[in-house]
Design an enzyme around this catalytic site. Structure first.
Site, mmCIF file in Angstrom:
data_model
loop_
_atom_site.group_PDB
_atom_site.id
_atom_site.type_symbol
_atom_site.label_atom_id
_atom_site.label_comp_id
_atom_site.label_asym_id
_atom_site.label_seq_id
_atom_site.Cartn_x
_atom_site.Cartn_y
_atom_site.Cartn_z
ATOM 1 N N SER A 152 -5.860 -27.235 107.792
ATOM 2 C CA SER A 152 -5.863 -25.858 107.312
ATOM 3 C C SER A 152 -5.223 -25.810 105.916
ATOM 4 O O SER A 152 -5.704 -26.474 105.007
ATOM 5 C CB SER A 152 -5.156 -24.959 108.327
ATOM 6 O OG SER A 152 -5.434 -23.603 108.103
ATOM 7 N N MET A 153 -4.159 -25.038 105.716
ATOM 8 C CA MET A 153 -3.505 -25.036 104.410
ATOM 9 C C MET A 153 -3.103 -26.442 104.000
ATOM 10 O O MET A 153 -3.161 -26.821 102.819
ATOM 11 C CB MET A 153 -2.264 -24.138 104.433
ATOM 12 C CG MET A 153 -1.553 -24.035 103.084
ATOM 13 S SD MET A 153 0.015 -23.103 103.146
ATOM 14 C CE MET A 153 1.127 -24.360 103.779
#
Length: 269
Positions: free
Chosen positions: A96-97
């Site tokens: 994700s991030m």
């Protein structure tokens, strides 16, 4: 049980020292995540891999550390922390991030002449998508936080986290726990939303993109555009599940990682 390895930097956590390891894999957590998210991974990895995870500011023993304003700066801190570990090849895994932070870390390592042997990007779209202007996208594609979620009230932010999965809903129901967790989660979403990828030539590092078949943001079609960011080999792997597919599919994910790293070692032997 995992045993923490002494690391030379507050930015890294190491699990179970492996003196015969051929490669070190550094894992980057998602928005709101911490190094502990990867604590159990060393048990599913073969002896050839020694595991480390990045500890972002604002959580755990780094609770009082100030947030970092942009992804490139964050990656720079990680690159500096990795200097003592360059006696063995490095692989990077970001979810994700964390995929964006891992990508920027790979770019900085490449610029310094020490590119990682593999980059695994999980649950995230490519930062550059065909159709983006020459100065980059107006807004990062695959951004899991819309423009206002970082400043939303607590209830809306918690609902957003519950929709994504991967966050203990019972934990966030406790007002005391919210006071601890929500401030750095908001900082992460601001960081994610403001991210603008660094322009430059493709990486020289092989990339494997992993995504869930039902991920509403990092769809397989969008994740496939990571192939444009490397001049080396690329593979797209789709697993059952949504954005946090790597929780129920942990064994399969680690088998894939181990296979790719072993193949890379054979290719360079």
């Amino acid at each position: 049980m995992s045993t923490l390895i002494h690391t030379p930097s507050e930015w890294l956590r190491g699990y179970q020292e492996r003196l015969d390891a051929r490669v070190r894999m550094v894992c980057f957590p998602h928005a709101g995540g911490s190094a502990a998210f990867y604590r159990s991974w060393h048990q599913g990895l073969p002896p050839l891999v020694e595991l480390y995870a990045v500890q972002y500011p604002g959580r755990g023993e780094r609770r009082l550390a100030p947030p970092v304003a942009d992804v490139r700066t964050l990656a720079g801190h990680v690159v500096d922390a990795l200097v003592p570990l360059h006696d063995r090849p490095l692989a990077l895994f970001g979810h994700s991030m964390g995929a964006f932070v891992a990508y920027e870390t790979a770019r900085l390592l490449d610029e310094r002449g020490t590119p990682p042997v593999h980059l695994f990007v999980s649950g995230q779209t490519a930062p550059w998508i065909p159709g983006d202007g020459p100065d980059g996208p107006e807004r990062t594609r695959g951004d899991l936080a819309d423009a206002g979620i970082a400043d939303a009230d607590d209830e809306e932010l918690v609902r957003h986290l519950e929709r994504l999965g991967g966050t203990d809903a019972e934990l966030l129901a406790d007002p005391g726990m919210r006071e601890i967790f929500l401030p750095y989660i908001r900082d992460d979403f601001r960081l994610l939303h403001s991210y603008r990828p660094t322009a430059g030539p493709p990486l020289t590092t092989p990339i494997t993109a992993l995504t869930g078949a039902d991920d509403p943001v990092a769809t397989p079609v969008l994740a496939a555009h990571w192939r444009d960011l490397t001049s080396a080999s690329f593979a797209l792997e789709v697993f059952p599940g949504g954005h946090f597919f790597l929780l129920p599919e942990q064994d399969a994910v680690l088998d894939l990682v181990a296979t790719r790293l072993a193949a890379g070692r054979e290719a360079t032997a």
